[in-house]
Design an enzyme around this catalytic site. Structure first.
Site, PDB file in Angstrom:
ATOM      1  N   CYS A 138      28.649 -23.002  15.938  1.00 21.90           N
ATOM      2  CA  CYS A 138      27.707 -22.130  15.221  1.00 21.90           C
ATOM      3  C   CYS A 138      27.980 -20.655  15.513  1.00 21.90           C
ATOM      4  O   CYS A 138      27.813 -20.178  16.637  1.00 21.90           O
ATOM      5  CB  CYS A 138      26.270 -22.484  15.597  1.00 21.90           C
ATOM      6  N   LEU A 191      -0.465 -33.744  -4.139  1.00 25.60           N
ATOM      7  CA  LEU A 191       0.911 -33.270  -3.949  1.00 25.60           C
ATOM      8  C   LEU A 191       1.180 -31.967  -4.714  1.00 25.60           C
ATOM      9  O   LEU A 191       2.093 -31.223  -4.379  1.00 25.60           O
ATOM     10  CB  LEU A 191       1.924 -34.331  -4.406  1.00 25.60           C
ATOM     11  N   GLY A 192       0.373 -31.725  -5.763  1.00 19.98           N
ATOM     12  CA  GLY A 192       0.580 -30.496  -6.538  1.00 19.98           C
ATOM     13  C   GLY A 192       1.814 -30.583  -7.424  1.00 19.98           C
ATOM     14  O   GLY A 192       2.490 -31.616  -7.465  1.00 19.98           O
ATOM     15  N   TYR A 193       2.113 -29.491  -8.138  1.00 17.83           N
ATOM     16  CA  TYR A 193       3.278 -29.463  -9.036  1.00 17.83           C
ATOM     17  C   TYR A 193       3.354 -30.731  -9.892  1.00 17.83           C
ATOM     18  O   TYR A 193       4.335 -31.472  -9.858  1.00 17.83           O
ATOM     19  CB  TYR A 193       4.580 -29.314  -8.238  1.00 17.83           C
ATOM     20  N   ARG A 202      14.640 -44.309   3.738  1.00 16.75           N
ATOM     21  CA  ARG A 202      15.982 -44.504   4.305  1.00 16.75           C
ATOM     22  C   ARG A 202      16.273 -45.977   4.554  1.00 16.75           C
ATOM     23  O   ARG A 202      17.428 -46.378   4.608  1.00 16.75           O
ATOM     24  CB  ARG A 202      16.102 -43.751   5.625  1.00 16.75           C
ATOM     25  N   GLU A 214      12.713 -37.799  -2.858  1.00 14.55           N
ATOM     26  CA  GLU A 214      13.253 -36.439  -2.930  1.00 14.55           C
ATOM     27  C   GLU A 214      12.346 -35.518  -3.739  1.00 14.55           C
ATOM     28  O   GLU A 214      12.168 -34.359  -3.390  1.00 14.55           O
ATOM     29  CB  GLU A 214      14.671 -36.432  -3.519  1.00 14.55           C
ATOM     30  N   ASP A 226      19.830 -28.346  -0.218  1.00 14.59           N
ATOM     31  CA  ASP A 226      18.453 -27.839  -0.377  1.00 14.59           C
ATOM     32  C   ASP A 226      18.240 -26.677   0.602  1.00 14.59           C
ATOM     33  O   ASP A 226      19.196 -26.187   1.218  1.00 14.59           O
ATOM     34  CB  ASP A 226      17.436 -28.972  -0.152  1.00 14.59           C
ATOM     35  N   TYR A 252      20.535 -30.433  -6.696  1.00 11.80           N
ATOM     36  CA  TYR A 252      20.167 -30.985  -5.393  1.00 11.80           C
ATOM     37  C   TYR A 252      19.748 -32.457  -5.520  1.00 11.80           C
ATOM     38  O   TYR A 252      20.280 -33.340  -4.835  1.00 11.80           O
ATOM     39  CB  TYR A 252      19.038 -30.179  -4.719  1.00 11.80           C
ATOM     40  N   GLN A 304       8.181 -30.574  -2.109  1.00  6.80           N
ATOM     41  CA  GLN A 304       6.974 -29.758  -2.042  1.00  6.80           C
ATOM     42  C   GLN A 304       6.141 -30.030  -0.801  1.00  6.80           C
ATOM     43  O   GLN A 304       5.201 -29.302  -0.539  1.00  6.80           O
ATOM     44  CB  GLN A 304       6.133 -29.985  -3.297  1.00  6.80           C
ATOM     45  N   THR A 305       6.461 -31.078  -0.060  1.00  7.60           N
ATOM     46  CA  THR A 305       5.553 -31.516   1.003  1.00  7.60           C
ATOM     47  C   THR A 305       6.346 -31.997   2.216  1.00  7.60           C
ATOM     48  O   THR A 305       7.449 -32.516   2.065  1.00  7.60           O
ATOM     49  CB  THR A 305       4.665 -32.665   0.454  1.00  7.60           C
TER      50      THR A 305
HETATM   51  N1  ADE Z   1      13.861 -33.482   2.967  1.00  5.19           N
HETATM   52  C1  ADE Z   1      14.440 -33.551   1.753  1.00  5.19           C
HETATM   53  N2  ADE Z   1      15.137 -34.672   1.619  1.00  5.19           N
HETATM   54  C2  ADE Z   1      14.977 -35.362   2.765  1.00  5.19           C
HETATM   55  C3  ADE Z   1      15.439 -36.613   3.228  1.00  5.19           C
HETATM   56  N3  ADE Z   1      16.192 -37.384   2.441  1.00  5.19           N
HETATM   57  N4  ADE Z   1      15.093 -36.970   4.451  1.00  5.19           N
HETATM   58  C4  ADE Z   1      14.317 -36.181   5.208  1.00  5.19           C
HETATM   59  N5  ADE Z   1      13.874 -35.011   4.848  1.00  5.19           N
HETATM   60  C5  ADE Z   1      14.178 -34.594   3.630  1.00  5.19           C
END
Ligand code: ADE
Length: 351
Positions: free
Chosen positions: A209, A80-82, A25, A37, A138, A120, A42-43
């Site tokens: 909500c 990490l797999g995949y 970020r 992303e 997602d 996504y 996966q994790t």
């Molecule tokens: N999970 C998937 N994308 C994300 C993101 N950009 N920040 C935090 N968690 C996430």
């Protein structure tokens, strides 16, 4: 279904005060967003952080990813797999290097065509890195929106995902597209959590909500349960000479394609059968020891494994498809999938 307009302002306000500080970020370049992303599919966030830092340090841009040797790439992804995900990333990086000089184009439709990128991920890259107002829906977002709208529609259905995407697209703010998508993801990750009670008391959308109003937040979202996994029995061999252990390379297609593996056979075998197999390979076993059973769960298959450590004489010739690697080099150079993790620890075994 009601418009989502009323969630935009409270969500963005909440995001400004509560967004976690995460490495991708801080400097949301297209490449960093893309890598993060794919890893996050996966994790968990905490587990991704060190992988992300290491990956970016070693392969700092799209061109470097395109040019990375395969074994190195697998090693960076180990755990990490995949693995197909990172192979697809490399394919995409090669396309981008050929067509755009190693840059990601600021074009949602073009990003969506890249290997391994679905709506996504394309939406996440387009919105977070370029500010393009496209949704990034997602599992987190599907959960939040199902609850906010008290929707009992099955979120495993493509048509339902599409409908949620359209609803987000209709309200996504043009000046803060990336923040808005991330605010939905973030809310799903830390407040409107899966498994266990969501923290409705802390939620910026508690007034809006409808699941909360109806007291049904724990019933949502609705998902058809995934298909049962196929169970495969396998017998794994830890084949050891004095200072080497045997590996094989898996076929280029299918499960764990092209990765290294411990020698193994489909089915369950007794000690004597395994000794015969080792002899048929032209090797000379000295002793055999049964190892504990282990299980590994892939998305569609479960391996139920028996294992044996077999000590052999230093081989004069490697059997076809096998190669013997210095144990000291194993860790550093070879990426062995986690499925074999219960047995690789016996590389250090003296018996
Ligand atoms: N999970 C998937 N994308 C994300 C993101 N950009 N920040 C935090 N968690 C996430």
């Amino acid at each position: 279904m009601e418009a989502l307009k009323e969630i935009v302002t409270p969500l963005l306000k909440w995001y400004d005060g509560h967004a976690r500080v995460l490495p991708w970020r801080e400097e949301p370049s297209p490449y960093r967003v893309w890598v993060s992303e794919i890893m996050l599919q996966q994790t968990r966030v905490e587990a991704v952080k060190p992988y992300f830092e290491r990956f970016i340090k070693e392969l700092p841009d799209i061109r470097a990813l395109a040019e990375a040797p395969e074994d190195r790439l697998m090693k960076l992804w180990e755990g990490l797999g995949y693995y197909n995900r990172v192979r697809n990333m490399q394919k995409a990086a090669k396309e981008l290097t050929g067509e755009y000089g190693g840059e990601m184009p600021a074009d949602f439709e073009r990003i969506l065509k890249l290997p391994g990128i679905g709506s996504y991920t394309a939406g996440a890259i387009a919105s977070i890195a370029f500010g393009i107002p496209r949704p990034a829906v997602d599992g987190n977002v599907l959960r939040v929106l199902s609850r906010v709208q008290k929707s009992y529609e099955d979120i495993m259905k493509q048509s339902v995902r599409k409908s949620f995407e359209e609803q987000v697209r209709a309200v996504i703010p043009k000046d803060r597209a990336g923040d808005f998508n991330q605010s939905l993801i973030e809310l799903g990750a830390i407040v409107c959590v899966p498994n266990g009670a969501p923290k409705c008391g802390e939620c910026p959308l508690k007034e809006q909500c409808r699941a909360r109003a109806g007291g049904v937040e724990l019933e949502l979202p609705k998902k058809t349960p995934p298909k049962k996994r196929r169970i495969e029995e396998r017998t794994i061999l830890v084949l050891l000479s004095d200072n080497k252990a045997a590996l094989k390379k898996r076929p280029p297609k299918g499960l764990l394609a092209g990765l290294y593996e411990l020698p193994n056979l489909e089915g369950r075998y007794e000690s004597q059968e395994m000794l015969n197999y080792v002899k048929e390979l032209g090797l000379s076993p000295i002793r055999i020891q049964p190892l504990p059973e282990a299980k590994h769960i892939f998305s569609h298959i479960e391996w139920h494994m028996a294992g044996y450590a077999v000590k052999i004489e230093e081989p004069e010739e490697e059997p076809e498809g096998f190669f013997f690697v210095e144990k000291a080099q194993m860790e550093e150079k070879y990426s062995i999938p986690a499925a074999f993790g219960a047995y690789t620890e016996y590389f250090k075994h003296r018996f």
